[in-house]
Write an enzyme that holds these catalytic residues in place. Structure first.
Site, PDB file in Angstrom:
ATOM      1  N   ARG A   6      55.596 -20.343 -48.998  1.00 21.71           N
ATOM      2  CA  ARG A   6      54.528 -20.246 -47.998  1.00 21.71           C
ATOM      3  C   ARG A   6      54.822 -21.104 -46.771  1.00 21.71           C
ATOM      4  O   ARG A   6      54.301 -20.844 -45.684  1.00 21.71           O
ATOM      5  CB  ARG A   6      53.191 -20.639 -48.644  1.00 21.71           C
ATOM      6  CG  ARG A   6      51.966 -20.403 -47.743  1.00 21.71           C
ATOM      7  CD  ARG A   6      50.690 -20.525 -48.560  1.00 21.71           C
ATOM      8  NE  ARG A   6      49.466 -20.368 -47.808  1.00 21.71           N
ATOM      9  CZ  ARG A   6      48.617 -21.356 -47.508  1.00 21.71           C
ATOM     10  NH1 ARG A   6      48.879 -22.593 -47.920  1.00 21.71           N
ATOM     11  NH2 ARG A   6      47.505 -21.124 -46.847  1.00 21.71           N
ATOM     12  N   ILE A  32      46.062 -19.024 -41.327  1.00 23.31           N
ATOM     13  CA  ILE A  32      46.700 -18.346 -42.450  1.00 23.31           C
ATOM     14  C   ILE A  32      45.670 -18.439 -43.577  1.00 23.31           C
ATOM     15  O   ILE A  32      45.094 -19.509 -43.817  1.00 23.31           O
ATOM     16  CB  ILE A  32      48.039 -19.020 -42.849  1.00 23.31           C
ATOM     17  CG1 ILE A  32      48.674 -18.323 -44.068  1.00 23.31           C
ATOM     18  CG2 ILE A  32      47.895 -20.511 -43.111  1.00 23.31           C
ATOM     19  CD1 ILE A  32      50.111 -18.820 -44.375  1.00 23.31           C
ATOM     20  N   SER A  33      45.383 -17.324 -44.259  1.00 24.07           N
ATOM     21  CA  SER A  33      44.355 -17.337 -45.305  1.00 24.07           C
ATOM     22  C   SER A  33      44.757 -18.275 -46.439  1.00 24.07           C
ATOM     23  O   SER A  33      45.938 -18.515 -46.696  1.00 24.07           O
ATOM     24  CB  SER A  33      44.145 -15.932 -45.871  1.00 24.07           C
ATOM     25  OG  SER A  33      43.708 -15.044 -44.876  1.00 24.07           O
ATOM     26  N   GLN A  34      43.742 -18.758 -47.129  1.00 24.79           N
ATOM     27  CA  GLN A  34      43.935 -19.579 -48.331  1.00 24.79           C
ATOM     28  C   GLN A  34      44.631 -18.708 -49.390  1.00 24.79           C
ATOM     29  O   GLN A  34      44.299 -17.526 -49.527  1.00 24.79           O
ATOM     30  CB  GLN A  34      42.528 -19.968 -48.785  1.00 24.79           C
ATOM     31  CG  GLN A  34      42.442 -20.864 -49.953  1.00 24.79           C
ATOM     32  CD  GLN A  34      40.977 -21.062 -50.358  1.00 24.79           C
ATOM     33  OE1 GLN A  34      40.057 -20.679 -49.634  1.00 24.79           O
ATOM     34  NE2 GLN A  34      40.789 -21.663 -51.502  1.00 24.79           N
TER      35      GLN A  34
END
Ligand code: SAH
Length: 187
Positions: A6, A32-34
């Site tokens: 990530r 950025i999404s969890q």
């Protein structure tokens, strides 16, 4: 998700936090999404290899990369010009040849490649855009967080016929807003 680093998708300043279950800024007031949210939406989509998937909100490219690794043929739209350029370059550099990115307003979808087996919206929509329902194939699924800035409910909508839909209302989330038009900020 365990095999995709990530930290490739985060700014240097947040790199050391890449493996925390949190959202982070990626520039242009976007996030950025969890990882939890990425996993949640991905599971709801129930992807089979070679399905055509439309993603609204390319952002960092992380969710698009996961969809591609699940075997999907991914078409991802972003409205922020700067993010679009940055992330398109990154995805090419990382070798994701089955992701196509577009600088386009997600409210319009991508009629030239429709219909899609799956459509994923990764920004908070005030309501479900009709265009996206139209661009879904019969038996296709749309996953979309719907609600205002105070929070959204995740919806999973199945297209059961040309103009027939079944909707499930799921958990609460908080996404950045789904905005109309293109933001040309690239210098
Ligand atoms: N899927 C992304 C999440 C990014 S946040 C990731 O994995 O990192 C949501 C993104 O949706 C933002 O980049 C925002 O600019 C974009 N967005 C918001 N409204 C949009 C629209 N109308 N069309 C395309 N993208 C949009």
């Amino acid at each position: 998700m365990e095999t995709l680093p990530r930290h490739f998708f985060l700014d240097k300043a947040f790199e050391e936090h890449a493996y925390e279950d949190k959202a982070f800024p990626i520039g242009n007031k976007q996030t950025i999404s969890q990882p939890y949210t990425v996993a949640y939406q991905t599971i709801l989509l129930n992807i089979s290899p070679r399905e055509k998937i439309l993603e609204i909100g390319t952002g960092s490219g992380y969710q698009a990369a996961i969809l591609s690794m699940m075997g999907g043929r991914v078409f991802s739209l972003e409205r922020q010009e700067e993010l679009y350029h940055k992330t398109s370059k990154l995805l090419t550099r990382l070798g994701f040849t089955r992701i196509s990115t577009f600088l386009k307003d997600g409210y319009l979808g991508l009629p030239e490649y429709a219909p899609f087996d799956k459509i994923l919206v990764t920004a908070a929509a005030p309501e479900v855009p009709k265009t996206l329902l139209e661009q879904l194939s019969v038996n296709g699924l749309l996953v979309i967080p719907v609600g205002g800035s105070e929070g959204q409910k995740m919806l999973r909508i199945k297209k059961t016929g040309a103009n027939k839909f079944e909707q499930k209302v799921l958990d609460n989330f908080r996404f950045v807003p789904f905005k109309k038009g293109i933001n040309r900020t690239h210098s």
